[in-house]
Design a protein around this motif. Structure first.
Motif, PDB file in Angstrom:
ATOM      1  N   CYS A 181      22.356   1.621   8.525  1.00  0.00           N
ATOM      2  CA  CYS A 181      23.475   2.112   9.335  1.00  0.00           C
ATOM      3  C   CYS A 181      23.268   3.573   9.739  1.00  0.00           C
ATOM      4  N   PRO A 182      23.492   3.929  11.005  1.00  0.00           N
ATOM      5  CA  PRO A 182      23.284   5.313  11.415  1.00  0.00           C
ATOM      6  C   PRO A 182      24.377   6.263  10.946  1.00  0.00           C
ATOM      7  N   ALA A 183      25.519   5.701  10.517  1.00  0.00           N
ATOM      8  CA  ALA A 183      26.631   6.575  10.156  1.00  0.00           C
ATOM      9  C   ALA A 183      26.395   7.233   8.801  1.00  0.00           C
ATOM     10  N   LYS A 184      25.739   6.494   7.878  1.00  0.00           N
ATOM     11  CA  LYS A 184      25.564   7.007   6.525  1.00  0.00           C
ATOM     12  C   LYS A 184      24.831   8.356   6.500  1.00  0.00           C
ATOM     13  N   PRO A 185      23.618   8.428   7.076  1.00  0.00           N
ATOM     14  CA  PRO A 185      22.925   9.720   7.017  1.00  0.00           C
ATOM     15  C   PRO A 185      23.676  10.811   7.764  1.00  0.00           C
ATOM     16  N   LEU A 186      24.399  10.422   8.809  1.00  0.00           N
ATOM     17  CA  LEU A 186      25.141  11.437   9.558  1.00  0.00           C
ATOM     18  C   LEU A 186      26.145  12.142   8.661  1.00  0.00           C
ATOM     19  N   PHE A 187      26.965  11.335   7.957  1.00  0.00           N
ATOM     20  CA  PHE A 187      28.006  11.943   7.132  1.00  0.00           C
ATOM     21  C   PHE A 187      27.400  12.695   5.960  1.00  0.00           C
ATOM     22  N   VAL A 188      26.356  12.097   5.355  1.00  0.00           N
ATOM     23  CA  VAL A 188      25.733  12.748   4.211  1.00  0.00           C
ATOM     24  C   VAL A 188      25.126  14.084   4.641  1.00  0.00           C
ATOM     25  N   LEU A 189      24.440  14.066   5.773  1.00  0.00           N
ATOM     26  CA  LEU A 189      23.808  15.308   6.234  1.00  0.00           C
ATOM     27  C   LEU A 189      24.843  16.350   6.631  1.00  0.00           C
ATOM     28  N   VAL A 190      25.903  15.896   7.323  1.00  0.00           N
ATOM     29  CA  VAL A 190      26.935  16.857   7.730  1.00  0.00           C
ATOM     30  C   VAL A 190      27.591  17.470   6.501  1.00  0.00           C
ATOM     31  N   GLU A 191      27.913  16.624   5.531  1.00  0.00           N
ATOM     32  CA  GLU A 191      28.542  17.147   4.317  1.00  0.00           C
ATOM     33  C   GLU A 191      27.588  18.055   3.550  1.00  0.00           C
ATOM     34  N   GLY A 192      26.290  17.659   3.561  1.00  0.00           N
ATOM     35  CA  GLY A 192      25.293  18.506   2.921  1.00  0.00           C
ATOM     36  C   GLY A 192      25.216  19.865   3.589  1.00  0.00           C
ATOM     37  N   ALA A 193      25.216  19.842   4.913  1.00  0.00           N
ATOM     38  CA  ALA A 193      25.109  21.086   5.663  1.00  0.00           C
ATOM     39  C   ALA A 193      26.334  21.966   5.443  1.00  0.00           C
ATOM     40  N   LEU A 194      27.494  21.325   5.291  1.00  0.00           N
ATOM     41  CA  LEU A 194      28.720  22.094   5.085  1.00  0.00           C
ATOM     42  C   LEU A 194      28.883  22.503   3.627  1.00  0.00           C
ATOM     43  N   GLY A 195      27.968  22.029   2.765  1.00  0.00           N
ATOM     44  CA  GLY A 195      28.038  22.404   1.363  1.00  0.00           C
ATOM     45  C   GLY A 195      28.961  21.549   0.533  1.00  0.00           C
ATOM     46  N   TYR A 196      29.435  20.447   1.074  1.00  0.00           N
ATOM     47  CA  TYR A 196      30.315  19.570   0.302  1.00  0.00           C
ATOM     48  C   TYR A 196      29.525  18.622  -0.582  1.00  0.00           C
ATOM     49  N   MET A 197      28.251  18.458  -0.260  1.00  0.00           N
ATOM     50  CA  MET A 197      27.498  17.451  -0.976  1.00  0.00           C
ATOM     51  C   MET A 197      26.188  18.063  -1.437  1.00  0.00           C
ATOM     52  N   ASN A 198      25.758  17.646  -2.600  1.00  0.00           N
ATOM     53  CA  ASN A 198      24.524  18.170  -3.147  1.00  0.00           C
ATOM     54  C   ASN A 198      23.350  17.388  -2.577  1.00  0.00           C
ATOM     55  N   LEU A 199      22.695  17.972  -1.588  1.00  0.00           N
ATOM     56  CA  LEU A 199      21.618  17.245  -0.924  1.00  0.00           C
ATOM     57  C   LEU A 199      20.443  17.023  -1.857  1.00  0.00           C
ATOM     58  N   ASP A 200      20.237  17.951  -2.798  1.00  0.00           N
ATOM     59  CA  ASP A 200      19.150  17.762  -3.754  1.00  0.00           C
ATOM     60  C   ASP A 200      19.297  16.433  -4.473  1.00  0.00           C
ATOM     61  N   TYR A 201      20.559  16.161  -4.849  1.00  0.00           N
ATOM     62  CA  TYR A 201      20.793  14.897  -5.527  1.00  0.00           C
ATOM     63  C   TYR A 201      20.566  13.734  -4.567  1.00  0.00           C
TER      64      TYR A 201
END
Lengths: 399, 444
Positions: A240-260
């Motif tokens: 699904c294209p939506a999953k990486p979008l939200f994960v990346l946006v949240e990662g970029a905004l600092g809401y999500m730990n991209l390392d994890y």
């Protein structure tokens, strides 16, 4: 030290509360202004509602609670408070399903994408794990029931007005408009092919989900009982294209730990992580480039949109569905504006003679109604009552 | 061989300069008289005609203010592009800085001259246009650098051969079926070609900016026109002939000034609606005309008779290509990109048109639907289906439309006439009979 930290936290809490209060006030004000000019500039109103919907869907990012142990690495979902913590007296931790791409994998969502839930619950449906005290069949019934009910009430209104991924594509379109780059239209045949393939995608991925959910067929192990196996139970989400979008946006905004999100890499499947598979990201890239040139490209093939359409535009559901687009044949000169302005290139509104013209591809954005130059030719009906109709829009241009 | 064909194709026979001048000046004088007479008759029906109408009276004179203006602008270097039919893309002409004028002719006397080169069976609009060309009668035709001639009907198709003896004629071939998948793309190619030709003639490139502003100019004109039309939905605050005159002057007037003047007229009319100051008694029979274009000035014959007859009728709406066709339909642009603006303009002229030249397996549905909608919205009591001899497309659609209107209980009357003043008496009797019948129905 301790005191300082405590003070900082208090300040952060106050700031957060201020932002939340500010957002809510702005929302109420905007709604008041909207009520004043109820039907003016529908496109602007739609953008506003889309943005508000994103804020509501990811409300957890604003209001917490944060740092709950179970989802410690992601931050917790405020759904526990907002809606659906207890269903039938038992915890229902995934939150209520809403037929939009309110992605399961992103932090802070209040609702869950129904496609994830269907795949997750469908097999093994009898299992009741420690986190889900709700039994499997109950969970499935809730997800499926909500899907049918919401489809009947709102239909693909979700796609046009609420879906965060729809907003993403609309923003791309707005960017293209500002750059004054022309859009491409798909041929009617290609559009029809995309429309048909939605149902193939749903069927294929649900079957795949069952197979992968079985882990083993006749003693031959398919996927190991590992964490990877748990993710593969939701095969559609991995493309699904939506999953990486939200994960990346949240990662970029600092809401999500991209390392994890990126850490859990497993070789064979060419995964960059369970949250961001490489297939995911490639598809997101294709859809992004595509929907920059073709309006609402993903909506034409979206299996979730297909599911909503299935329960609102076909068979007995068609009569029951609440929101309808109707056309009065006599007022139409077939000027073709509705066909040209449609972001998903629906032709039914133009082709059909009159009456109910809602199509399965129609995302109910009502752009055609907004642009139709004939008074009362196209109408939006909710439960048989007209709430919005086309009119001589020339009159509003200057006022 | 080639040279023989070249010299042999002249349609119009050689006429002596003296004859041209004599006929030209006498027909011109007659035409000016008819224009004045028509205005007088309109004033007589509408006793307190607002002074805003004076502007349109002035512009309606072919040999007056507007001719002078166009001549001056032409001398200043502007190009004039004549068009014979509503399929020509006005937006492109305006965007390239040229002046669009419609050149179809409504002169009865000129039609007689046309008889010299074609049989009387041919539509008089065509005969009259050719006749006007023979004696250089129409100032707009003479001033045009080029004529855009959409080949909508047979008469117009051959007319382009005649006109091309004198000046360049650009053809446009509208597809006769709107809904075929290839129709729109064919039409867009046609539009693209015309756009290129306009750019070449004027030396101005049609850009995003000038096309956008010309589209907005036309949208404003449409808006003003719709405002006038909306006023006609209620009790008659303006007579049909006056509204038609306003409408037709838009075909040759400077469109921005026309918009402004029309809005001024609407302001006045809105005041009159509040004062209940009607142009004729509110219970007058409400008549719609549809069919062959009624071109100023001589074709005012039928509207004059309808609104002067006893019992009186008032024209509340028309469905004529000399009238509200195309002007009523705005260009709907979704995105202000060149391609979308171009598509929007192209679609407006093909798809929104209810010309009888279109067909489909269910007949010309769009026109029928549009007529039915008009009848409802303008509360029409009866329809006069106006056809001049030789107008095959409109004449053939009548049978079907009559059946539909009969079923709805709307009286419709087929009024066939010619470009001649000789049948005025007969017309009067026929129209009076129809209006009497309408009045009787209203009383019930």
């Amino acid at each position: 030290m301790e005191r300082e930290k405590g003070m900082l936290e208090t300040i952060a809490e106050i700031l957060r509360a201020t932002i939340a209060v500010g957002l809510v006030t702005a929302g109420i004000l905007a709604i008041l202004i909207w009520v004043k000019n109820l039907t003016r500039k529908l496109s602007a109103l739609r953008l506003f509602i889309q943005i508000v919907s994103v804020a509501v869907i990811f409300l957890g990012l604003i209001i917490g609670p944060f740092g709950v142990a179970e989802w410690a690495y992601l931050g917790s979902a405020p759904k526990d408070i907002a809606i659906g913590k207890n269903i039938l007296g038992r915890p229902y931790p995934d939150g209520l399903s809403v037929p939009t791409f309110a992605c399961y994998y992103a932090s802070g969502r209040t609702t869950t994408c129904v496609v994830w839930q269907l795949q997750s619950y469908i097999f093994p449906y009898w299992e009741t794990s420690s986190t889900y005290l709700t039994t499997g069949l109950e969970r499935l019934a809730i997800a499926f029931g909500l899907l049918v009910i919401m489809s009947l009430i709102f239909g693909r209104f979700f796609c046009g007005w609420i879906c965060p991924f729809g907003l993403y594509m609309d923003l791309l379109t707005r960017l293209r408009k500002t750059l004054k780059i022309k859009h491409w239209s798909l041929s009617e045949k290609a559009n029809e092919a995309l429309r048909q393939s939605r149902y193939l995608i749903i069927a294929a991925f649900l079957i795949l989900s069952v197979i992968l959910g079985m882990r083993a067929i006749a003693g031959v192990e398919l996927v190991s009982e590992s964490e990877l196996g748990r993710y593969l139970e939701m095969p559609f989400c991995q493309v699904c294209p939506a999953k990486p979008l939200f994960v990346l946006v949240e990662g970029a905004l600092g809401y999500m730990n991209l390392d994890y999100a990126l850490s859990q890499t497993i070789g064979d499947f060419a995964l960059t992580g369970w949250y961001l598979t490489s297939i995911n990201i490639i598809i997101l890239g294709v859809v992004t480039v595509g929907s920059f040139k073709v309006r609402r490209l993903w909506c034409r093939i979206c299996p979730l949109g297909g599911l909503i359409a299935l329960f609102s535009r076909f068979g007995p559901f068609k009569r029951l569905s609440l929101i309808k687009l109707t056309k009065i044949e006599e007022k139409c000169t077939k000027c073709g504006i509705c066909k040209r302005v449609c972001p998903t290139q629906v032709t039914e509104i133009y082709d059909k003679k009159g009456g109910d013209v809602t199509a399965s591809d129609c995302i109910l954005c009502f752009r055609c109604v907004e642009m139709c130059p004939y008074e009362g030719c196209l109408n939006v009906e909710v439960a048989g009552k007209t709430i919005y109709k086309s009119k001589n829009w020339l009159q509003e241009e200057e006022e | 061989m080639a040279s023989e064909i070249e010299t042999g194709t002249k349609y119009i026979p050689e006429m002596s300069k003296k004859e041209i001048e004599e006929l030209g000046s006498s027909i011109k004088a007659a035409s000016i008289k008819v224009i004045q007479e028509n205005i007088e008759r309109m004033k007589k029906t509408w006793h307190n005609r607002p002074k805003e109408m004076e502007y349109f009276d002035e512009i309606s004179n072919f040999f007056g203010r507007r001719e002078k203006e166009i001549r001056e602008q032409k001398e200043a270097g502007k190009k004039v592009i004549g068009y014979s039919c509503m399929f020509a893309p006005i937006e492109f002409i305006l965007a390239a800085g040229a002046i669009p004028v419609r050149v179809g002719s409504g002169w009865y006397d000129a039609a007689k001259l046309g008889d010299r080169i074609m049989p009387v069976e041919v539509c008089p609009v065509i005969r009259s246009t050719a006749g006007a060309k023979m004696i250089n009668l129409s100032p707009y035709l003479e001033l045009s650098d080029v004529i855009i001639n959409p080949l909508t009907c047979d008469g117009r198709t051959k007319l382009s051969e005649i006109l091309s003896d004198f000046k360049p004629v650009w053809y446009m071939t509208p597809p006769r079926v709107k809904d075929d998948p290839q129709s729109l793309s064919l039409w867009k190619e046609e539009m693209q070609e015309i756009r290129g030709k306009i750019e070449e003639l004027t030396g101005t490139k049609i850009t995003k900016n000038n096309l956008r502003s010309s589209i907005e100019v036309m949208q404003k004109a449409t808006k003003a026109f719709r405002r006038l039309q909306d006023l006609r939905k209620g009790p008659p605050v303006i007579t049909g002939r006056d509204a038609m005159l306003v409408n037709q002057t838009s075909l040759w007037d400077d469109i921005e000034r026309w918009t402004q003047k029309t809005n001024e007229l609407c302001d006045e009319l809105e005041k009159r609606v509040e004062q209940k100051n009607w142009a004729c008694p509110p219970d007058t029979s409400r008549v719609m005309v549809t069919g062959t274009p009624m071109l100023w000035p001589d074709s005012w014959k039928v509207p004059n008779l309808i609104e002067e007859s006893n019992p009186q009728g008032v024209l509340v709406v028309d469905e004529l290509c000399s009238g509200d066709r195309i002007l009523y339909d705005p260009v709907g642009v979704d995105e202000w990109t060149m391609s979308d603006m171009f598509d929007a303009v192209s679609e407006r002229y093909l798809m929104a048109s209810t010309c009888p030249c279109f067909t489909s397996e269910h007949g010309n549905e769009d026109r029928v639907n549009w007529l039915l909608n008009r009848i409802k919205e303008y509360k029409v009591d009866g329809v006069i289906y106006y056809v001049v001899r030789g107008c095959i497309l409109y004449a053939m659609e009548y049978a079907r439309i009559k059946r539909i209107l009969d079923r709805m209980g709307i009286p419709v009357y087929y009024l066939d006439t010619e470009y001649t003043r000789e049948d005025v008496g007969q017309m009067k009797t026929r129209i009076e009979a129809f209006l009497e019948m309408l009045e009787a129905r209203i009383d019930i």
